[in-house]
Scaffold this motif. Structure first.
Motif, PDB file in Angstrom:
ATOM      1  N   THR A  69      39.261  35.154  48.604  1.00 42.13           N
ATOM      2  CA  THR A  69      39.093  36.102  47.507  1.00 42.13           C
ATOM      3  C   THR A  69      38.563  37.437  48.002  1.00 42.13           C
ATOM      4  N   LYS A  70      37.592  37.392  48.934  1.00 45.57           N
ATOM      5  CA  LYS A  70      37.008  38.616  49.477  1.00 45.57           C
ATOM      6  C   LYS A  70      38.010  39.425  50.294  1.00 45.57           C
ATOM      7  N   ALA A  71      39.062  38.771  50.781  1.00 43.64           N
ATOM      8  CA  ALA A  71      40.093  39.491  51.524  1.00 43.64           C
ATOM      9  C   ALA A  71      40.826  40.493  50.634  1.00 43.64           C
ATOM     10  N   ASP A  72      40.703  40.310  49.325  1.00 45.81           N
ATOM     11  CA  ASP A  72      41.275  41.244  48.349  1.00 45.81           C
ATOM     12  C   ASP A  72      42.801  41.290  48.420  1.00 45.81           C
ATOM     13  N   LEU A  73      43.399  40.132  48.714  1.00 48.16           N
ATOM     14  CA  LEU A  73      44.858  40.038  48.725  1.00 48.16           C
ATOM     15  C   LEU A  73      45.315  38.925  47.782  1.00 48.16           C
ATOM     16  N   GLY A  74      44.509  38.700  46.742  1.00 47.96           N
ATOM     17  CA  GLY A  74      44.764  37.576  45.856  1.00 47.96           C
ATOM     18  C   GLY A  74      43.822  36.442  46.205  1.00 47.96           C
ATOM     19  N   THR A  75      44.056  35.274  45.651  1.00 47.39           N
ATOM     20  CA  THR A  75      43.234  34.104  45.978  1.00 47.39           C
ATOM     21  C   THR A  75      44.134  32.874  45.989  1.00 47.39           C
ATOM     22  N   SER A  76      43.563  31.711  46.223  1.00 49.21           N
ATOM     23  CA  SER A  76      44.375  30.498  46.267  1.00 49.21           C
ATOM     24  C   SER A  76      44.965  30.215  44.883  1.00 49.21           C
ATOM     25  N   PRO A  77      46.117  29.547  44.815  1.00 48.55           N
ATOM     26  CA  PRO A  77      46.762  29.303  43.512  1.00 48.55           C
ATOM     27  C   PRO A  77      45.865  28.639  42.485  1.00 48.55           C
ATOM     28  N   ILE A  78      45.101  27.617  42.886  1.00 41.76           N
ATOM     29  CA  ILE A  78      44.268  26.890  41.934  1.00 41.76           C
ATOM     30  C   ILE A  78      43.147  27.775  41.394  1.00 41.76           C
ATOM     31  N   SER A  79      42.750  28.797  42.163  1.00 47.98           N
ATOM     32  CA  SER A  79      41.679  29.698  41.724  1.00 47.98           C
ATOM     33  C   SER A  79      42.212  30.961  41.070  1.00 47.98           C
ATOM     34  N   SER A  80      43.533  31.107  41.008  1.00 44.73           N
ATOM     35  CA  SER A  80      44.112  32.375  40.556  1.00 44.73           C
ATOM     36  C   SER A  80      43.792  32.668  39.088  1.00 44.73           C
ATOM     37  N   ILE A  81      43.895  31.668  38.220  1.00 44.76           N
ATOM     38  CA  ILE A  81      43.596  31.898  36.802  1.00 44.76           C
ATOM     39  C   ILE A  81      42.112  32.236  36.605  1.00 44.76           C
ATOM     40  N   PRO A  82      41.165  31.436  37.144  1.00 39.03           N
ATOM     41  CA  PRO A  82      39.746  31.817  37.028  1.00 39.03           C
ATOM     42  C   PRO A  82      39.457  33.197  37.617  1.00 39.03           C
ATOM     43  N   TYR A  83      40.116  33.545  38.721  1.00 42.81           N
ATOM     44  CA  TYR A  83      39.850  34.836  39.354  1.00 42.81           C
ATOM     45  C   TYR A  83      40.310  35.991  38.472  1.00 42.81           C
ATOM     46  N   VAL A  84      41.514  35.885  37.931  1.00 43.81           N
ATOM     47  CA  VAL A  84      42.022  36.939  37.041  1.00 43.81           C
ATOM     48  C   VAL A  84      41.107  37.081  35.826  1.00 43.81           C
ATOM     49  N   LEU A  85      40.685  35.971  35.262  1.00 45.50           N
ATOM     50  CA  LEU A  85      39.788  36.026  34.113  1.00 45.50           C
ATOM     51  C   LEU A  85      38.451  36.670  34.475  1.00 45.50           C
ATOM     52  N   SER A  86      37.946  36.365  35.687  1.00 44.94           N
ATOM     53  CA  SER A  86      36.660  36.933  36.110  1.00 44.94           C
ATOM     54  C   SER A  86      36.741  38.440  36.318  1.00 44.94           C
ATOM     55  N   LEU A  87      37.949  38.946  36.584  1.00 43.66           N
ATOM     56  CA  LEU A  87      38.133  40.387  36.761  1.00 43.66           C
ATOM     57  C   LEU A  87      38.158  41.125  35.426  1.00 43.66           C
ATOM     58  N   ASN A  88      38.343  40.382  34.348  1.00 49.27           N
ATOM     59  CA  ASN A  88      38.505  41.016  33.036  1.00 49.27           C
ATOM     60  C   ASN A  88      37.445  40.622  32.019  1.00 49.27           C
ATOM     61  N   PHE A  89      36.598  39.662  32.358  1.00 53.65           N
ATOM     62  CA  PHE A  89      35.555  39.212  31.437  1.00 53.65           C
ATOM     63  C   PHE A  89      34.237  39.063  32.189  1.00 53.65           C
ATOM     64  N   PRO A  90      33.109  39.013  31.459  1.00 62.17           N
ATOM     65  CA  PRO A  90      31.787  39.019  32.106  1.00 62.17           C
ATOM     66  C   PRO A  90      31.476  37.806  32.981  1.00 62.17           C
ATOM     67  N   LEU A  91      32.095  36.656  32.743  1.00 67.49           N
ATOM     68  CA  LEU A  91      31.763  35.466  33.525  1.00 67.49           C
ATOM     69  C   LEU A  91      32.234  35.609  34.973  1.00 67.49           C
ATOM     70  N   THR A  92      31.573  34.870  35.865  1.00 70.98           N
ATOM     71  CA  THR A  92      31.888  34.933  37.287  1.00 70.98           C
ATOM     72  C   THR A  92      33.069  34.029  37.630  1.00 70.98           C
ATOM     73  N   LEU A  93      33.562  34.161  38.852  1.00 70.28           N
ATOM     74  CA  LEU A  93      34.640  33.305  39.341  1.00 70.28           C
ATOM     75  C   LEU A  93      34.224  31.839  39.277  1.00 70.28           C
ATOM     76  N   GLY A  94      32.995  31.544  39.688  1.00 72.68           N
ATOM     77  CA  GLY A  94      32.509  30.167  39.662  1.00 72.68           C
ATOM     78  C   GLY A  94      32.425  29.615  38.257  1.00 72.68           C
ATOM     79  N   GLN A  95      31.951  30.428  37.316  1.00 65.61           N
ATOM     80  CA  GLN A  95      31.821  29.981  35.940  1.00 65.61           C
ATOM     81  C   GLN A  95      33.191  29.712  35.304  1.00 65.61           C
ATOM     82  N   PHE A  96      34.141  30.593  35.561  1.00 67.12           N
ATOM     83  CA  PHE A  96      35.491  30.356  35.047  1.00 67.12           C
ATOM     84  C   PHE A  96      36.144  29.164  35.745  1.00 67.12           C
ATOM     85  N   THR A  97      35.794  28.935  37.009  1.00 70.63           N
ATOM     86  CA  THR A  97      36.310  27.762  37.719  1.00 70.63           C
ATOM     87  C   THR A  97      35.836  26.480  37.048  1.00 70.63           C
TER      88      THR A  97
END
Length: 220
Positions: free
Chosen positions: A25-53
């Protein structure tokens, strides 16, 4: 004693898995498929990547219950505490790697590849422990069990679906593609290959650690 060792290996593998997700994720080139939905949500809402995971993992567990019905076994419930721990580990690793902010594309690729290797090691350790599955893989196995599909193709279909849904959500919430990039595809292709390669090279580890049969084939 063997069960305890298996859970220790699993917990270490879960942390390594989280570290791999954070690096990718820190590479800033996307993230793994299973984490992609939580990551996109974390970019648009207050919760963190871990919380959305955690929330996404709980959704997958509920879907497993719907799919398996009476075949949903009590041990599947162990996925719930594992999901919370996985989410906590991801946020912890994201915080520990706060200094990682590559600007040059070459460095981004480097962090992506390192993350894929680390994630592959984490997946291998979880399979080696053979005690609990993360909700993503358990969901795929539930689909395979219910409809007698082939695991490999089902896993690919699942990864593709997660990536497409994440891309759609990105356009819906941000009017642009954000959080899903070439790194998502690279992770989808590399992580499982790395985990299987490690499994083949270290077949003796299960016997050495637990005195049992070799670890099951890594299927990520």
């Amino acid at each position: 004693m063997e069960k305890l060792k298996r859970y220790v290996v699993f917990l270490i593998g879960l942390f390594v898995n989280s570290l791999g997700v954070a690096l990718i994720t820190k590479a800033d080139l996307g993230t793994s498929p299973i984490s992609s939905i939580p990551y996109v949500l974390s970019l648009n809402f207050p919760l963190t990547l871990g919380q959305f995971t955690v929330l996404f993992s709980l959704l997958l567990i509920v879907l497993q219950l719907v799919i398996l019905r009476k075949n949903f076994r009590p041990e599947h419930i162990l996925q719930i505490p594992v999901s919370f721990l996985f989410g906590y580990f991801i946020d912890l690793c994201m915080a520990l790697l706060s200094f990682v902010q590559p600007q040059v594309y070459g460095m981004k690729v480097l962090y992506l590849l390192i993350g894929c290797v680390v994630l592959g090691v984490g997946v291998y350790m979880e399979m080696l422990a053979d005690v609990v599955m993360l909700p993503g893989e358990s969901f795929v196995r539930s689909v395979v069990f219910r409809w007698a599909t082939e695991f490999g193709m089902t896993k690919v279909a699942f990864d593709v679906t997660m990536t497409v849904v994440a891309a759609v959500l990105s356009f819906v919430f941000a009017d642009m593609l954000s959080g899903v990039r070439e790194g998502t595809i690279v992770a989808a292709l590399l992580v499982g290959f790395i985990a299987r390669l490690i499994n083949r090279r270290l077949e003796f580890m299960s016997q050495a650690l637990f005195g049992g049969t070799p670890a099951p084939e890594c299927s990520e």
